[in-house]
Design a protein around this motif. Sequence first.
Motif, PDB file in Angstrom:
ATOM      1  N   GLU A 275      20.622  -1.379  11.532  1.00 57.57           N
ATOM      2  CA  GLU A 275      20.968  -0.238  10.701  1.00 57.57           C
ATOM      3  C   GLU A 275      20.044   0.930  11.006  1.00 57.57           C
ATOM      4  N   PRO A 276      20.560   2.153  10.879  1.00 57.29           N
ATOM      5  CA  PRO A 276      19.698   3.320  11.098  1.00 57.29           C
ATOM      6  C   PRO A 276      18.761   3.540   9.912  1.00 57.29           C
ATOM      7  N   HIS A 277      17.764   4.363  10.109  1.00 61.20           N
ATOM      8  CA  HIS A 277      16.836   4.775   9.050  1.00 61.20           C
ATOM      9  C   HIS A 277      16.140   3.572   8.411  1.00 61.20           C
ATOM     10  N   GLN A 278      15.527   2.767   9.244  1.00 61.48           N
ATOM     11  CA  GLN A 278      14.821   1.599   8.707  1.00 61.48           C
ATOM     12  C   GLN A 278      13.502   2.040   8.057  1.00 61.48           C
ATOM     13  N   LYS A 279      13.038   1.238   7.129  1.00 56.61           N
ATOM     14  CA  LYS A 279      11.816   1.544   6.368  1.00 56.61           C
ATOM     15  C   LYS A 279      10.712   0.570   6.755  1.00 56.61           C
ATOM     16  N   VAL A 280       9.473   1.036   6.606  1.00 54.89           N
ATOM     17  CA  VAL A 280       8.313   0.179   6.876  1.00 54.89           C
ATOM     18  C   VAL A 280       7.489   0.077   5.591  1.00 54.89           C
ATOM     19  N   VAL A 281       7.286  -1.138   5.136  1.00 58.47           N
ATOM     20  CA  VAL A 281       6.442  -1.388   3.956  1.00 58.47           C
ATOM     21  C   VAL A 281       5.070  -1.824   4.458  1.00 58.47           C
ATOM     22  N   ILE A 282       4.051  -1.020   4.190  1.00 56.91           N
ATOM     23  CA  ILE A 282       2.689  -1.355   4.633  1.00 56.91           C
ATOM     24  C   ILE A 282       2.055  -2.249   3.583  1.00 56.91           C
ATOM     25  N   VAL A 283       1.674  -3.475   3.993  1.00 52.82           N
ATOM     26  CA  VAL A 283       1.026  -4.410   3.065  1.00 52.82           C
ATOM     27  C   VAL A 283      -0.356  -4.743   3.608  1.00 52.82           C
TER      28      VAL A 283
ATOM     29  N   GLY B 275       2.614  -3.550   8.889  1.00 52.87           N
ATOM     30  CA  GLY B 275       3.845  -2.936   8.413  1.00 52.87           C
ATOM     31  C   GLY B 275       5.008  -3.909   8.557  1.00 52.87           C
ATOM     32  N   LEU B 276       5.844  -4.004   7.549  1.00 53.78           N
ATOM     33  CA  LEU B 276       7.022  -4.882   7.581  1.00 53.78           C
ATOM     34  C   LEU B 276       8.256  -3.992   7.622  1.00 53.78           C
ATOM     35  N   VAL B 277       8.999  -4.085   8.717  1.00 51.97           N
ATOM     36  CA  VAL B 277      10.183  -3.244   8.885  1.00 51.97           C
ATOM     37  C   VAL B 277      11.361  -3.908   8.192  1.00 51.97           C
ATOM     38  N   VAL B 278      11.996  -3.191   7.261  1.00 52.75           N
ATOM     39  CA  VAL B 278      13.123  -3.730   6.498  1.00 52.75           C
ATOM     40  C   VAL B 278      14.295  -2.761   6.630  1.00 52.75           C
ATOM     41  N   ASP B 279      15.490  -3.238   6.289  1.00 50.93           N
ATOM     42  CA  ASP B 279      16.677  -2.374   6.356  1.00 50.93           C
ATOM     43  C   ASP B 279      16.788  -1.466   5.138  1.00 50.93           C
ATOM     44  N   GLN B 280      16.370  -1.970   3.975  1.00 51.04           N
ATOM     45  CA  GLN B 280      16.525  -1.184   2.753  1.00 51.04           C
ATOM     46  C   GLN B 280      15.474  -1.610   1.718  1.00 51.04           C
ATOM     47  N   ILE B 281      14.930  -0.627   1.018  1.00 54.25           N
ATOM     48  CA  ILE B 281      14.070  -0.925  -0.134  1.00 54.25           C
ATOM     49  C   ILE B 281      14.937  -0.772  -1.374  1.00 54.25           C
TER      50      ILE B 281
ATOM     51  N   LEU C  86       5.758  -5.578  11.997  1.00 54.00           N
ATOM     52  CA  LEU C  86       6.652  -6.689  12.330  1.00 54.00           C
ATOM     53  C   LEU C  86       8.063  -6.311  11.923  1.00 54.00           C
ATOM     54  N   ARG C  87       9.006  -6.559  12.833  1.00 51.12           N
ATOM     55  CA  ARG C  87      10.416  -6.364  12.470  1.00 51.12           C
ATOM     56  C   ARG C  87      10.891  -7.663  11.816  1.00 51.12           C
ATOM     57  N   LEU C  88      11.114  -7.618  10.518  1.00 59.05           N
ATOM     58  CA  LEU C  88      11.509  -8.836   9.813  1.00 59.05           C
ATOM     59  C   LEU C  88      12.865  -9.343  10.307  1.00 59.05           C
ATOM     60  N   ARG C  89      13.680  -8.457  10.887  1.00 57.68           N
ATOM     61  CA  ARG C  89      14.947  -8.920  11.477  1.00 57.68           C
ATOM     62  C   ARG C  89      14.669  -9.939  12.582  1.00 57.68           C
ATOM     63  N   GLU C  90      13.591  -9.672  13.368  1.00 56.27           N
ATOM     64  CA  GLU C  90      13.238 -10.595  14.444  1.00 56.27           C
ATOM     65  C   GLU C  90      12.575 -11.843  13.884  1.00 56.27           C
ATOM     66  N   VAL C  91      11.702 -11.647  12.913  1.00 55.19           N
ATOM     67  CA  VAL C  91      11.004 -12.805  12.341  1.00 55.19           C
ATOM     68  C   VAL C  91      12.006 -13.785  11.734  1.00 55.19           C
ATOM     69  N   PHE C  92      13.034 -13.236  11.037  1.00 56.61           N
ATOM     70  CA  PHE C  92      14.006 -14.093  10.353  1.00 56.61           C
ATOM     71  C   PHE C  92      15.256 -14.337  11.193  1.00 56.61           C
ATOM     72  N   ARG C  93      15.270 -13.780  12.445  1.00 56.61           N
ATOM     73  CA  ARG C  93      16.385 -13.980  13.386  1.00 56.61           C
ATOM     74  C   ARG C  93      17.721 -13.571  12.753  1.00 56.61           C
TER      75      ARG C  93
ATOM     76  N   GLU D 264       0.820  -1.212   0.000  1.00 52.47           N
ATOM     77  CA  GLU D 264       0.000   0.000   0.000  1.00 52.47           C
ATOM     78  C   GLU D 264       0.856   1.265   0.000  1.00 52.47           C
ATOM     79  N   GLU D 265       1.879   1.298   0.834  1.00 48.57           N
ATOM     80  CA  GLU D 265       2.743   2.474   0.899  1.00 48.57           C
ATOM     81  C   GLU D 265       4.005   2.116   1.682  1.00 48.57           C
ATOM     82  N   CYS D 266       4.985   3.013   1.623  1.00 52.30           N
ATOM     83  CA  CYS D 266       6.230   2.829   2.373  1.00 52.30           C
ATOM     84  C   CYS D 266       6.483   4.092   3.198  1.00 52.30           C
ATOM     85  N   VAL D 267       6.873   3.905   4.455  1.00 50.16           N
ATOM     86  CA  VAL D 267       7.186   5.036   5.335  1.00 50.16           C
ATOM     87  C   VAL D 267       8.474   4.719   6.068  1.00 50.16           C
TER      88      VAL D 267
END
Length: 685
Positions: free
Chosen positions: A608-616, A624-630, A595-602, A566-569
Amino acid sequence: MSFPDPTETFRQEARELLEQLELGLLDLEQNPANDDLINSTFRALHTIKGSGAMFGYTAVAAFVHEFETAFDQVRKGLAPATSELIAVALDAKDHIHRLIEEPDGSQLGGQAILDALHVVISGALAATAAVGAATQPEPAPATAPVASAATRWRLRFRLPGDALVYGTNPRLLLDEIREIGPCTITALTDTIPSLEVIDPEVPYLGWQIDIEHDDPRGAIDDVFMFLKDGMELSVEPLSGASTDEAPEGAEIDLSLEPEPEPVVEAPVAAAVPEPKAPPAAAEPAARTAPAPERAAASSMRVDAERLDELMDRVGELVIAQARLTQIANMSQDANLKTIAEELERLSSGLRDTTMGIRMVPIGSLFSRFRRLVHDLSRDLGKEIEFITSGEDTELDKTMIERLADPLVHLIRNSVDHGLESADKRLAAGKPAKGTVRLSAVYAGAEVAISVTDDGAGLNAERIRAKAEEAGLLAPDAKIADADLWQMIFAPGFSTAKEVTSLSGRGVGMDVVKRTIDGLRGSIDVSTVRGEGSTMTLRLPLTLAIIDGMLVRVGNGRYTIPLAAVEECVELPEGIEANARGRNFLDIRGSLVPFLRLREVFRTKAPLEPHQKVVIVSSGEGRVGLVVDQIIGNNQTVIKQLSKLHSSLKSFSGATILGDGTVALILDTAHLVAHGQFYVDQGRAA
């Protein structure tokens, strides 16, 4: 080069004709006086018989001949198309299907069906005769002379230009016409060219036939059933005075103990210029040739395996193109960048075209369920109106094939469990006839297929009790209605009090759930007690290639289906990294769990700073899925995971990136459900 097996071609065409026959019979039951339906049904039977005999399916031809003979009484208006007749005719259609698919199998049951058909037809004939006798009070003297005036007809026809090439024998056609009634046959020779330009494979002769019959049009249509598209044909009633009119061109009277010589003599006297007549020779062929050419160009039958192979090749091309684009981006060569961009444009167009070829209207699937509802209505004694809509909605052919079983179970469930008996419906203030609707609509990048009934709706108390009994739910646990309805898809779950031949073992809905999960879809359930239920299957438009968003989490790269994004923030600073169960974002006043995907995927890589959230989103849910980089968008060729990895619910497949590495594709529906768990946990705390 391989040529298609003609027998397999016959079977494919016969399957289509049998589907037409089944739909025609079901329509005829609703509209028994429709002559067009009766004639189309009869034509389907006649074509199957003729083709079956041609390809050596003698048992099919013999059975259909008897079927056709009985059904001819309906076509002649001597017997009505009653529900009893339609039921037996549908059984006969099923028997024809078995004879075609298993030509060496048992042929038992065919004679019993024909006997039943004859009994129904005989009963209908007797009833019609009794009604006719009762409603024939006085003879009508005034109508007799009119009837006798229409007993002579004039038939004129010219065969298609390619009729002789495809093996049509005019003598056999004339023999069949002679069987209709006494007739006088005259050859029309006005278009025969000179011998210098004559083409022996072109039927130059036309025919005029004066025939005695009350109304021969139906029988004549049968004679020319396989030729009518490209031929000239006229049938007109003939007054007594006009029967002696001479036809155009020279006359050749054939007694059909043919003596070919007169045919050769007559053209000399015909109105053909002697020395040269090339225009006359070309005219007949030009008049008839365009029809088959247009027909051949309009559609083409292609094996599904070839389409699958083509799709695989396009997928490999997309992967190679992605690799070339990545190399071009790292290069300073302007020519290489230009070629990479041009190849990307071409491969994108080829991908869309190929995927478009695989798209099939879902109406081809919906039409199968009319017979299912018809038979269930008869077996359960429930009067049911079956309504379909959205038949033009297109889906990938693979998905169409795999949807058949889930929809069968959903419709059976609606009819057996959803719809009440007529007595209960009347007592509840509903019409005695229940309604089941099957619909399909586009919903963004998805297709929503719904099965709706106006029955009793789901019983929450009974479902909860059964869930607690099966250990799926703690006795005092709080659960949202939407989650409670999902319990019915658990293996072995059934609220039926007794097992019947249709349902009760808790298998059907499990099949629905597993199949839809396999198609990367989801199931929504809505129900109102006493008013009915709706089961909605949400499915992606295609299974082969999708547009994806490539993201990085730690050192791994993952693809998120772009249709779900839907969007990225940017993740706001100050949110605690380990606030499990209380992770929410305020998106324009709406709380969205993340969800922090870092935690989900261990992932153990440094944060990393400035993490992004992809809203699905999936259905009504968002996460929202928190990722390190889009990293960016890319075309994603979906590769199925092996059985070893099938238990990984967070992934729906894998894809190969341009550098040859593998990226897992996130299952957004599962992640949204996972995020919803956090929401429920937060509310309960």
